[in-house]
Design an enzyme around this catalytic site. Structure first.
Site, PDB file in Angstrom:
ATOM      1  N   GLU A  19      30.313 -13.457 -27.238  1.00 48.69           N
ATOM      2  CA  GLU A  19      31.782 -13.435 -27.179  1.00 48.69           C
ATOM      3  C   GLU A  19      32.334 -14.585 -26.357  1.00 48.69           C
ATOM      4  O   GLU A  19      31.825 -14.884 -25.272  1.00 48.69           O
ATOM      5  CB  GLU A  19      32.229 -12.083 -26.581  1.00 48.69           C
ATOM      6  CG  GLU A  19      33.509 -11.577 -27.164  1.00 48.69           C
ATOM      7  CD  GLU A  19      33.371 -11.285 -28.671  1.00 48.69           C
ATOM      8  OE1 GLU A  19      33.708 -12.193 -29.468  1.00 48.69           O
ATOM      9  OE2 GLU A  19      32.948 -10.188 -29.016  1.00 48.69           O
ATOM     10  N   HIS A  20      33.373 -15.197 -26.871  1.00 45.97           N
ATOM     11  CA  HIS A  20      33.989 -16.393 -26.267  1.00 45.97           C
ATOM     12  C   HIS A  20      32.954 -17.516 -26.169  1.00 45.97           C
ATOM     13  O   HIS A  20      32.886 -18.240 -25.179  1.00 45.97           O
ATOM     14  CB  HIS A  20      34.632 -16.058 -24.920  1.00 45.97           C
ATOM     15  CG  HIS A  20      35.905 -15.275 -25.094  1.00 45.97           C
ATOM     16  ND1 HIS A  20      37.114 -15.863 -25.330  1.00 45.97           N
ATOM     17  CD2 HIS A  20      36.130 -13.939 -25.127  1.00 45.97           C
ATOM     18  CE1 HIS A  20      38.039 -14.926 -25.486  1.00 45.97           C
ATOM     19  NE2 HIS A  20      37.469 -13.750 -25.376  1.00 45.97           N
ATOM     20  N   ILE A  21      32.159 -17.616 -27.212  1.00 42.60           N
ATOM     21  CA  ILE A  21      31.096 -18.614 -27.260  1.00 42.60           C
ATOM     22  C   ILE A  21      31.355 -19.617 -28.370  1.00 42.60           C
ATOM     23  O   ILE A  21      30.921 -20.762 -28.291  1.00 42.60           O
ATOM     24  CB  ILE A  21      29.739 -17.896 -27.505  1.00 42.60           C
ATOM     25  CG1 ILE A  21      29.378 -17.018 -26.298  1.00 42.60           C
ATOM     26  CG2 ILE A  21      28.614 -18.888 -27.800  1.00 42.60           C
ATOM     27  CD1 ILE A  21      29.266 -17.760 -24.993  1.00 42.60           C
ATOM     28  N   GLY A 107      46.043  -6.251 -34.818  1.00 46.81           N
ATOM     29  CA  GLY A 107      45.884  -6.229 -33.358  1.00 46.81           C
ATOM     30  C   GLY A 107      44.637  -5.491 -32.898  1.00 46.81           C
ATOM     31  O   GLY A 107      44.520  -5.110 -31.739  1.00 46.81           O
ATOM     32  N   GLU A 145      45.379 -21.070 -38.149  1.00 50.01           N
ATOM     33  CA  GLU A 145      45.502 -20.240 -36.944  1.00 50.01           C
ATOM     34  C   GLU A 145      45.843 -21.106 -35.734  1.00 50.01           C
ATOM     35  O   GLU A 145      46.674 -20.750 -34.911  1.00 50.01           O
ATOM     36  CB  GLU A 145      44.177 -19.499 -36.730  1.00 50.01           C
ATOM     37  CG  GLU A 145      44.165 -18.530 -35.576  1.00 50.01           C
ATOM     38  CD  GLU A 145      44.725 -17.162 -35.922  1.00 50.01           C
ATOM     39  OE1 GLU A 145      44.599 -16.722 -37.079  1.00 50.01           O
ATOM     40  OE2 GLU A 145      45.300 -16.532 -35.017  1.00 50.01           O
ATOM     41  N   ASP A 157      35.755 -16.217 -36.546  1.00 49.73           N
ATOM     42  CA  ASP A 157      36.428 -15.190 -37.348  1.00 49.73           C
ATOM     43  C   ASP A 157      36.587 -15.632 -38.797  1.00 49.73           C
ATOM     44  O   ASP A 157      36.296 -14.889 -39.736  1.00 49.73           O
ATOM     45  CB  ASP A 157      37.824 -14.893 -36.782  1.00 49.73           C
ATOM     46  CG  ASP A 157      37.768 -14.424 -35.355  1.00 49.73           C
ATOM     47  OD1 ASP A 157      36.658 -14.162 -34.856  1.00 49.73           O
ATOM     48  OD2 ASP A 157      38.836 -14.331 -34.724  1.00 49.73           O
TER      49      ASP A 157
HETATM   50  C1  GLA Z   1      38.967 -14.507 -31.188  1.00 50.81           C
HETATM   51  C2  GLA Z   1      38.888 -15.915 -31.762  1.00 50.81           C
HETATM   52  C3  GLA Z   1      37.445 -16.329 -32.048  1.00 50.81           C
HETATM   53  C4  GLA Z   1      36.549 -16.076 -30.834  1.00 50.81           C
HETATM   54  C5  GLA Z   1      36.775 -14.679 -30.274  1.00 50.81           C
HETATM   55  C6  GLA Z   1      36.028 -14.453 -28.986  1.00 50.81           C
HETATM   56  O1  GLA Z   1      38.567 -13.561 -32.128  1.00 50.81           O
HETATM   57  O2  GLA Z   1      39.637 -16.019 -32.944  1.00 50.81           O
HETATM   58  O3  GLA Z   1      37.404 -17.683 -32.434  1.00 50.81           O
HETATM   59  O4  GLA Z   1      36.746 -17.055 -29.867  1.00 50.81           O
HETATM   60  O5  GLA Z   1      38.137 -14.395 -30.046  1.00 50.81           O
HETATM   61  O6  GLA Z   1      34.653 -14.488 -29.190  1.00 50.81           O
END
Ligand code: GLA
Length: 371
Positions: A19-21, A107, A145, A157
């Site tokens: 996550e957040h990678i 959301g 986005e 995503d």
């Molecule tokens: C959101 C972003 C993704 C990713 C996640 C965290 O979903 O759209 O690109 O950074 O947060 O992993």
């Protein structure tokens, strides 16, 4: 639906770990879901894209020659941004009628926006007679986005939404876009998705802030380590040079370095069917997102803690951007009903309202059906 000529879908997603990678150039481990956005579409011979929704009264008409001008229209702006970026990639936009039907809860952190963007572009490409290149669609959707909706997101995503494969998770290298499909064989265990139902998610500003903090970390560490992205920094390097970072920036970098290691271990655990190990990694990931990356909040923490305290649960963590949205938990199949009841009660006691659970399969990304 008989007035439409095609039905085009794109998936929501969970992220198992990593996550957040994505925007730090590391590997992530998402899977596409059967919760999806469906676009029913037909060409209409005009220069308008007329949009309707199954769940809304609104109707929107977009002029295909002014697609850059709809950022603030509310409903319809995701579609406009997607069409606009696709046109900037040199694709022809054909006037059409489309009906949008989204089963990805908004959301929820399950990427409803990516599903809308990807399916809209895929639908437009389909009626223009193009062969769909799913990776190109994902990249254009990501650009929508970022440049249209103002969320400086990574590629995870949109890639999962476009390129997902039923029954498989995707080990996606976000630097190279190499993707390995790994069968999700969880044996006696199910992946349970629960939404903390936190109202009013102010994700965007916090998300962009986190991203800026990781960029700051990289700008300091790259001279010392030669790393091209934060995911390439090793834990030894971080231990050596971490003192050069501000304390919050150090904490973010530590999460990234350690989460990358957890993804490597999760790959092995998934391939070995070792759900106990995978569960431990999920718990460690949540703790890191709470303590170091600070993207959870009391609702997600309460939901993950409730899940982690149930006997049938091997591990639980937030999934997606955070600050609200969903958790994923690994739960013994014969304990799932009791797990859901227990988590719901415990969460309601802590937060004051109930969470929701979703039944979803791991599904394909883009699908196109001629009607
Ligand atoms: C959101 C972003 C993704 C990713 C996640 C965290 O979903 O759209 O690109 O950074 O947060 O992993």
């Amino acid at each position: 639906m008989d007035k439409y000529t095609y039905k085009v879908t794109a998936a929501g997603r969970i992220n198992i770990i990593g996550e957040h990678i994505d925007y730090c150039g590391g590997k992530v481990f998402p899977a596409a879901l059967s919760l999806c956005n469906t676009v029913y579409i037909r060409p209409n011979g005009t220069d308008k894209i007329n949009i309707e929704w199954t769940t809304l009264k609104n109707k929107v008409a977009l002029d295909i020659n002014k697609l850059g001008e709809y950022k603030d229209i509310g409903y319809g702006s995701y579609q406009a941004g997607s069409a606009y970026m696709w046109s900037l990639n040199g694709h022809k936009i054909v006037g059409c009628d489309m009906l949008q039907d989204c089963t990805v809860p908004f959301g929820s952190g399950l990427s409803s926006s990516a599903a809308i963007e990807v399916s809209t572009i895929a639908a437009l490409a389909t009626i223009a007679g193009e062969r769909i290149n799913a990776v190109e669609v994902a990249l254009a959707a990501q650009r929508a986005e970022r440049e249209y909706s103002g969320v400086n997101c990574g590629i995870m995503d949109q890639y999962a939404s476009a390129c997902g494969k039923a029954g498989h998770a995707m080990l996606l290298d976000c630097k190279t876009l190499d993707c390995e499909y790994v069968p999700v064989r969880t044996g006696d265990y199910a992946i349970v998705i629960a939404n903390c139902n936190k109202p009013h998610n102010l994700v965007e500003s916090k998300y962009n802030e986190r991203r800026a903090e990781t960029e700051e970390a990289l700008s300091v560490l790259k001279d010392k380590t030669g790393a091209a992205c934060l995911a390439e920094v090793t834990s030894d390097e971080l231990a050596r040079y971490g003192k050069l970072l501000k304390s919050n920036v150090y904490a973010r970098a530590k999460h990234v370095v350690e989460e990358c290691e957890r993804v490597r271990l999760a790959e092995v655990a998934m391939k070995n069917g070792d759900m106990v190990e995978l569960g431990k990694l999920l718990n460690a990931s949540h703790a890191s997102l709470k303590e170091l990356y600070e993207v959870t909040g009391k609702e997600l923490d309460a939901l993950a803690a409730a899940a982690q305290s149930h006997d049938a649960c091997l591990g639980s963590r937030m999934t997606g951007g955070g600050f609200g949205g969903c958790t994923v938990s690994i739960v013994k199949r014969d304990g799932v009903d009791d797990f859901k009841r227990y988590v719901s009660e415990k969460y309601e006691k802590a937060i004051g309202y109930k969470p929701s659970c979703y039944d979803a399969d791991i599904a394909d990304g883009i699908t196109v059906t001629k009607l």
